[in-house]
Write a protein that holds these residues in place. Structure first.
Motif, PDB file in Angstrom:
ATOM      1  N   HIS A  44       0.864  -1.379  -0.042  1.00 28.44           N
ATOM      2  CA  HIS A  44       0.063   0.039   0.128  1.00 28.44           C
ATOM      3  C   HIS A  44       0.968   1.335   0.103  1.00 28.44           C
ATOM      4  N   HIS A  97       1.637   5.484  -2.239  1.00 29.60           N
ATOM      5  CA  HIS A  97       1.134   6.266  -3.316  1.00 29.60           C
ATOM      6  C   HIS A  97       2.436   6.616  -3.924  1.00 29.60           C
ATOM      7  N   LYS A 111      -9.485   1.439  -5.785  1.00 30.08           N
ATOM      8  CA  LYS A 111      -9.324   1.772  -4.240  1.00 30.08           C
ATOM      9  C   LYS A 111     -10.364   2.670  -4.330  1.00 30.08           C
ATOM     10  N   HIS A 130      -5.720  -0.508   5.700  1.00 34.79           N
ATOM     11  CA  HIS A 130      -5.451   0.056   7.187  1.00 34.79           C
ATOM     12  C   HIS A 130      -6.187  -0.874   7.863  1.00 34.79           C
ATOM     13  N   ASP A 133       2.098   3.000   3.136  1.00 35.56           N
ATOM     14  CA  ASP A 133       1.348   4.231   2.906  1.00 35.56           C
ATOM     15  C   ASP A 133       2.220   5.462   2.691  1.00 35.56           C
TER      16      ASP A 133
HETATM   17 ZN   LIG Z   1      -3.139   5.349   1.527  1.00 36.79          ZN
END
Ligand SMILES: [Zn+2]
Length: 543
Positions: free
Chosen positions: A85, A87, A295, A377, A440
């Motif tokens: 996970h 970005h 997502k 999460h 993340d």
């Molecule tokens: Zn995220």
């Protein structure tokens, strides 16, 4: 003849010894194969970008004639790390901007912006990461200095949480912001009839919406600079969570050109045009790109009290947070995603958001299944709901460094009782017997070894707290390594092609300067990747 025979036999044996050609032999290593028995080996052979054989150097050297021999000098070798996970693109874009994280004063920020502007002479100046709580003078600054330095060039610098920013007059002019202007859910600060440049919450968007779309060259630069940083920490696959469909072609082309070597698992954002695109197209799968997931955002984050909770926040009476969409929206999209055979990955942090999504998932998944729908999460889960992950084979996709970043204030938000079932990775792991790990990033550092450390030690980089935060939810080292390799691959439907060092799989692997399966816990964060390979090609060498 009698004398010739033994010689001939020897020659035959010698020919037999080097039966096959190969590209590379890695030897003198402690190879954690992460196969189903968690076997270790001392050598392996690579051919055509894939692992050909795993074993010990003597037998492999007899059998294979390798063009290149990599002597690991006793170092530990692991499958390439996968961040389940992240970005990636956003992180890369951030690298093109002024990084203000950790700055200590407004003059220091001005200096950073000046330096940046000398190296990047065109377009908007965008900065992120300042926090006036870290300054001696904790008041918001005003834009005067920015105006005198940049009378024409627009500048916007966001606070660390993105909930406030300071813009110069050039940027405010472009956005048409006027002194005294008001906005719902935000503030445009005006002092003595003049704009100070400070924008709060919804006011930030008035200016940021005017920032021009990045050019194709900027997009490529973002992806490539993200890649080079990720290689230094041993990442060979990243899950990029929530891209627009237009990025799929960009990534694919950059990979085909050979510039973007990173393997990517792309989740498209919850937007109609992305559904239209992927439903029409079907799964997009190349050796380096896999697009088969959506997502979706159920709620916000705990820190800003945007996570949707079943009971009010402990530090904000009557406030439960909120869902980002009406549950009807999720109820509508879930069966469509299921009908087209795609994976649904929903961001859910609060126990209410998790419950809402588990119910919707359950209605679509019906019972145990292999669709691998994920809850990203899965941060706060009600004890009543945790078994649902197992009952419906829902995959919790977790980020161990969130636990150790949030531990300082999570208890304030949740109270002690609720905190016990938050960041409960071991509990979640038990549900399906496997769990993918991620970071993340750029919310957290990109380094997967920090993930490993937070997962097993439940401590932050300062070594706090001594016994680990809620250490009953620590993972074992084997579990944490699997979470960053084979289980992350499985969360992406790629466990047959990567995630372990086994014959037939891609030769994605990393060499570390210490063995993270054996070093003292406190040494994990300072362990370094010395070499990263993708497809049998070296993409990073520490030297
Ligand atoms: Zn995220």
């Amino acid at each position: 003849m009698k004398r010739l025979l033994p010689a001939l036999l020897l020659l035959a044996a010698a020919c037999k010894q080097k039966e096959y050609n190969a590209d590379m032999l890695v030897k003198n290593a402690v190879v954690y194969t992460v196969d189903s028995n968690f076997t270790t080996a001392s050598a392996f052979v690579v051919s055509g970008g894939k692992i050909l054989a795993v074993g010990n150097a003597d037998s492999l050297e007899q059998k294979y004639n390798a063009r290149e021999v990599v002597d690991a000098q006793g170092a530990a070798v692991y499958p390439g790390f996968i961040d389940a996970h992240a970005h990636f693109y956003e992180y890369g874009m951030g690298l093109q901007e002024v990084n203000l994280v950790g700055t200590h004063s407004w003059p220091e920020i001005i200096d950073s912006v000046k330096t940046y502007s000398e190296r990047n002479t065109d377009g908007w100046i965008i900065g992120n990461g300042w926090d006036q709580n870290d300054w001696t003078n904790k008041h918001f600054p005003d834009k005067a200095k920015l105006d005198s330095l940049f009378p024409v060039r627009p500048v916007i610098l966001s606070r660390v949480d993105g909930h406030a920013a300071i813009a110069n007059q050039a940027a405010l002019n472009i956005a048409g912001v006027k002194p005294g202007q008001t906005i719902n859910g935000g503030e445009i600060e005006t002092n003595n009839g003049k704009l100070t440049g400070i924008l709060v919450d919804n006011a930030v968007g008035i200016v940021t919406r005017k920032i021009p779309e990045p050019t194709p060259a900027m997009v490529d630069t973002a992806l490539l600079s993200a890649q080079s940083n990720c290689f230094t920490v041993g990442l060979t696959t990243v899950d990029d969570c929530g891209l627009p469909y237009t990025m799929v072609n960009t990534i694919n082309e950059l990979q085909h050109k050979g510039d973007l070597k990173m393997r990517m698992y792309v989740m498209l954002a919850d937007r109609q045009e992305n559904y239209d695109y992927l439903f029409k197209h079907g799964i997009i799968k190349t050796p380096r790109l896999n697009v088969r997931a959506f997502k979706v955002y159920a709620d916000g984050a705990l820190g800003s009290r945007g996570a949707c909770l079943l009971k009010p926040y402990a530090d904000s009476a009557k406030w439960n947070g909120f869902l980002l969409s009406n549950p009807k929206h999720f109820e509508e999209i879930a069966p469509k995603i299921a009908a087209h055979g795609f994976q649904m990955c929903t961001h859910a942090i609060g126990d209410s958001a998790v419950r809402v999504m588990l119910k919707i998932y359950a209605a679509n998944l019906k019972g145990k299944n292999d669709l691998r729908w994920r809850i990203e999460h899965s941060q706060i889960v009600s004890p009543q709901d945790i078994d649902k992950f197992g009952e419906y084979s829902v995959i919790p996709s977790v980020q161990p460094t969130h636990a150790t970043s949030d531990m300082y204030w999570a208890g304030k938000r949740l109270g002690n009782e609720r905190l016990k079932t938050a960041y409960a990775y071991k509990q979640l792991l038990k549900q399906n017997g496997w769990i993918p790990l991620g970071t993340d990033f750029p919310v957290e550092n990109i380094n997967p070894l920090y993930t490993f450390y937070a997962a097993v030690e439940r401590k932050d980089l300062k070594g706090f707290p001594e016994g680990g935060f809620q250490s009953e939810n620590a993972l074992s080292r084997i579990e944490a390594l699997k979470g960053m390799t084979i289980w992350a691959a499985k969360a992406n439907f790629e466990e047959k092609e990567k995630g372990s060092i086994e014959p037939g799989k891609y030769a994605d692997f990393v060499i570390l300067n210490k063995d993270i399966m054996k070093v003292k816990g406190s040494e994990i964060p300072t362990t370094k990747v010395t070499k990263t390979y993708i497809n049998g090609v070296k993409v990073y060498d520490k030297k």
